[in-house]
Design a protein around this motif. Structure first.
Motif, PDB file in Angstrom:
ATOM      1  N   GLU A 146     -69.883  11.691 -27.770  1.00 14.80           N
ATOM      2  CA  GLU A 146     -68.775  12.425 -27.966  1.00 14.80           C
ATOM      3  C   GLU A 146     -68.122  12.846 -26.668  1.00 14.80           C
ATOM      4  N   PRO A 147     -66.546  12.490 -26.872  1.00 15.02           N
ATOM      5  CA  PRO A 147     -65.614  13.179 -25.568  1.00 15.02           C
ATOM      6  C   PRO A 147     -65.779  14.546 -25.478  1.00 15.02           C
ATOM      7  N   VAL A 148     -65.908  15.258 -26.547  1.00 14.38           N
ATOM      8  CA  VAL A 148     -65.680  16.534 -26.446  1.00 14.38           C
ATOM      9  C   VAL A 148     -67.004  17.395 -25.740  1.00 14.38           C
ATOM     10  N   MET A 149     -68.150  16.705 -26.116  1.00 12.85           N
ATOM     11  CA  MET A 149     -69.426  17.026 -25.444  1.00 12.85           C
ATOM     12  C   MET A 149     -69.428  16.740 -23.964  1.00 12.85           C
ATOM     13  N   GLN A 150     -68.921  15.324 -23.698  1.00 14.77           N
ATOM     14  CA  GLN A 150     -68.942  14.930 -22.343  1.00 14.77           C
ATOM     15  C   GLN A 150     -68.005  15.866 -21.563  1.00 14.77           C
ATOM     16  N   ASP A 151     -66.859  16.440 -22.082  1.00 15.38           N
ATOM     17  CA  ASP A 151     -65.873  17.264 -21.335  1.00 15.38           C
ATOM     18  C   ASP A 151     -66.682  18.606 -21.166  1.00 15.38           C
ATOM     19  N   MET A 198     -79.302  33.501 -22.814  1.00 14.90           N
ATOM     20  CA  MET A 198     -78.175  32.834 -22.766  1.00 14.90           C
ATOM     21  C   MET A 198     -78.435  31.775 -21.947  1.00 14.90           C
ATOM     22  N   TYR A 199     -78.946  31.994 -20.701  1.00 14.92           N
ATOM     23  CA  TYR A 199     -78.852  30.799 -19.652  1.00 14.92           C
ATOM     24  C   TYR A 199     -79.744  29.776 -20.125  1.00 14.92           C
ATOM     25  N   ASP A 200     -80.917  30.312 -20.706  1.00 15.43           N
ATOM     26  CA  ASP A 200     -81.788  29.253 -21.524  1.00 15.43           C
ATOM     27  C   ASP A 200     -81.206  28.544 -22.432  1.00 15.43           C
ATOM     28  N   VAL A 201     -80.304  28.886 -23.308  1.00 15.39           N
ATOM     29  CA  VAL A 201     -79.720  28.152 -24.362  1.00 15.39           C
ATOM     30  C   VAL A 201     -78.371  27.283 -23.354  1.00 15.39           C
ATOM     31  N   MET A 202     -77.730  27.889 -22.551  1.00 15.84           N
ATOM     32  CA  MET A 202     -76.872  27.110 -21.996  1.00 15.84           C
ATOM     33  C   MET A 202     -77.142  25.864 -20.853  1.00 15.84           C
ATOM     34  N   SER A 203     -78.364  26.071 -20.583  1.00 13.48           N
ATOM     35  CA  SER A 203     -78.967  25.044 -19.595  1.00 13.48           C
ATOM     36  C   SER A 203     -79.052  23.771 -20.319  1.00 13.48           C
ATOM     37  N   PHE A 204     -78.938  23.779 -21.488  1.00 11.63           N
ATOM     38  CA  PHE A 204     -78.853  22.339 -22.003  1.00 11.63           C
ATOM     39  C   PHE A 204     -77.955  21.495 -21.350  1.00 11.63           C
ATOM     40  N   TRP A 205     -76.865  21.963 -21.044  1.00 14.59           N
ATOM     41  CA  TRP A 205     -75.739  21.085 -20.619  1.00 14.59           C
ATOM     42  C   TRP A 205     -75.982  20.541 -19.243  1.00 14.59           C
ATOM     43  N   ALA A 206     -76.961  20.749 -18.599  1.00 15.22           N
ATOM     44  CA  ALA A 206     -77.618  20.234 -17.399  1.00 15.22           C
ATOM     45  C   ALA A 206     -78.504  19.129 -17.686  1.00 15.22           C
ATOM     46  N   SER A 207     -78.724  18.849 -18.941  1.00 15.42           N
ATOM     47  CA  SER A 207     -79.812  17.876 -19.396  1.00 15.42           C
ATOM     48  C   SER A 207     -79.245  16.577 -19.461  1.00 15.42           C
ATOM     49  N   SER A 208     -79.974  15.330 -19.324  1.00 11.51           N
ATOM     50  CA  SER A 208     -79.489  14.079 -19.806  1.00 11.51           C
ATOM     51  C   SER A 208     -79.437  13.768 -20.895  1.00 11.51           C
ATOM     52  N   GLU A 209     -79.704  14.481 -22.290  1.00 15.02           N
ATOM     53  CA  GLU A 209     -79.111  14.381 -23.617  1.00 15.02           C
ATOM     54  C   GLU A 209     -77.799  14.913 -23.424  1.00 15.02           C
ATOM     55  N   ALA A 210     -77.073  16.036 -22.936  1.00 14.84           N
ATOM     56  CA  ALA A 210     -75.997  16.355 -22.960  1.00 14.84           C
ATOM     57  C   ALA A 210     -75.017  15.225 -22.248  1.00 14.84           C
ATOM     58  N   GLU A 211     -75.464  14.900 -20.964  1.00  7.65           N
ATOM     59  CA  GLU A 211     -74.831  13.685 -20.328  1.00  7.65           C
ATOM     60  C   GLU A 211     -74.684  12.577 -21.100  1.00  7.65           C
ATOM     61  N   SER A 212     -75.566  12.110 -21.820  1.00  4.92           N
ATOM     62  CA  SER A 212     -75.554  10.963 -22.728  1.00  4.92           C
ATOM     63  C   SER A 212     -74.722  10.926 -24.088  1.00  4.92           C
ATOM     64  N   ASP A 213     -74.551  12.267 -24.510  1.00  9.89           N
ATOM     65  CA  ASP A 213     -73.912  12.413 -25.769  1.00  9.89           C
ATOM     66  C   ASP A 213     -72.418  11.695 -25.875  1.00  9.89           C
ATOM     67  N   HIS A 215     -66.020  19.345 -33.828  1.00  8.21           N
ATOM     68  CA  HIS A 215     -65.349  18.923 -32.926  1.00  8.21           C
ATOM     69  C   HIS A 215     -64.192  19.877 -32.517  1.00  8.21           C
ATOM     70  N   GLU A 216     -63.379  20.165 -33.535  1.00  8.13           N
ATOM     71  CA  GLU A 216     -62.088  21.043 -33.447  1.00  8.13           C
ATOM     72  C   GLU A 216     -62.509  22.355 -32.750  1.00  8.13           C
ATOM     73  N   VAL A 217     -63.423  23.124 -32.953  1.00  7.44           N
ATOM     74  CA  VAL A 217     -63.649  24.443 -32.515  1.00  7.44           C
ATOM     75  C   VAL A 217     -64.471  24.141 -30.976  1.00  7.44           C
ATOM     76  N   HIS A 218     -65.259  23.069 -30.894  1.00  9.08           N
ATOM     77  CA  HIS A 218     -65.806  22.864 -29.559  1.00  9.08           C
ATOM     78  C   HIS A 218     -64.479  22.339 -28.599  1.00  9.08           C
TER      79      HIS A 218
END
Length: 190
Positions: free
Chosen positions: A69-74, A52-67, A30-33
């Motif tokens: 954790e506020p730090v993840m949502q941010d 790197m794009y393949d890894v980072m495209s996770f942030w476009a997923s519904s899984e990322a959106e529904s996390d 949490h602190e590092v994120h």
């Protein structure tokens, strides 16, 4: 003029992934994120290599959106708001919004982007970053080093380059990781 930042998280011996391509040993807590979010917040454009794009495209997923954790949502909001440029000879089309594909790295077009961009730019992926470093385009290096030594793999800094750097900031995290931010002074090819 916008700055080009090269940001990475890796091992104490300077690798962003080990010899097996793994990097789970550097998963941000949490602190590092939260600190990584602050690095990313002012970025207007991300430049990525294909992997790197393949890894980072996770942030476009519904899984990322529904996390929950506020730090993840941010970070999901931060990442989605930025433009993305993916350098790939094989990717047919982007799977994320605000994303365009470039077939090859062109130092002149990146220099022009730096000159005209309204916000800073980051470059992600060690192989793509190596090209920008060789062209003398990277203005700042931000590395979060985890207290683990992996002994080999993909290095954060490319081989056969000499960089003169000025330490701008350093921070120690509760999990033993350290963030270091350096400003580029000079780049020399070997």
């Amino acid at each position: 003029m916008a700055k080009l930042l090269y940001f990475g998280i890796g091992s104490l011996d300077g690798y962003v992934s080990d010899e097996n391509g793994r990097f789970d040993w550097a998963e941000p807590d949490h602190e590092v994120h939260a600190a990584a979010n602050e690095v990313a917040r002012p970025i207007g454009t991300y430049l990525y290599g294909r992997r790197m794009y393949d890894v980072m495209s996770f942030w476009a997923s519904s899984e990322a959106e529904s996390d929950p954790e506020p730090v993840m949502q941010d970070y999901t909001r931060i990442w989605r708001a930025a433009e993305k440029v993916v350098f790939s000879t094989t990717l047919a089309e982007a799977s994320t919004d605000r994303t365009r594909i470039e077939r090859s790295f062109d130092a002149r077009s990146i220099a022009e982007l730096k000159r005209t961009a309204a916000a800073d730019i980051s470059i992600g992926g060690a192989h793509l970053a190596a090209q920008a470093i060789a062209a003398g385009l990277v203005d700042e290096y931000i590395f979060f080093a985890y207290p683990v030594v992996v002994g080999g793999g993909t290095p954060f800094f490319p081989r056969a380059v000499h960089l003169d750097l000025d330490l701008v900031d350093v921070h120690r995290f509760g999990n033993g990781a350290i963030s270091m931010r350096y400003r580029s002074l000079h780049t020399h090819q070997h």
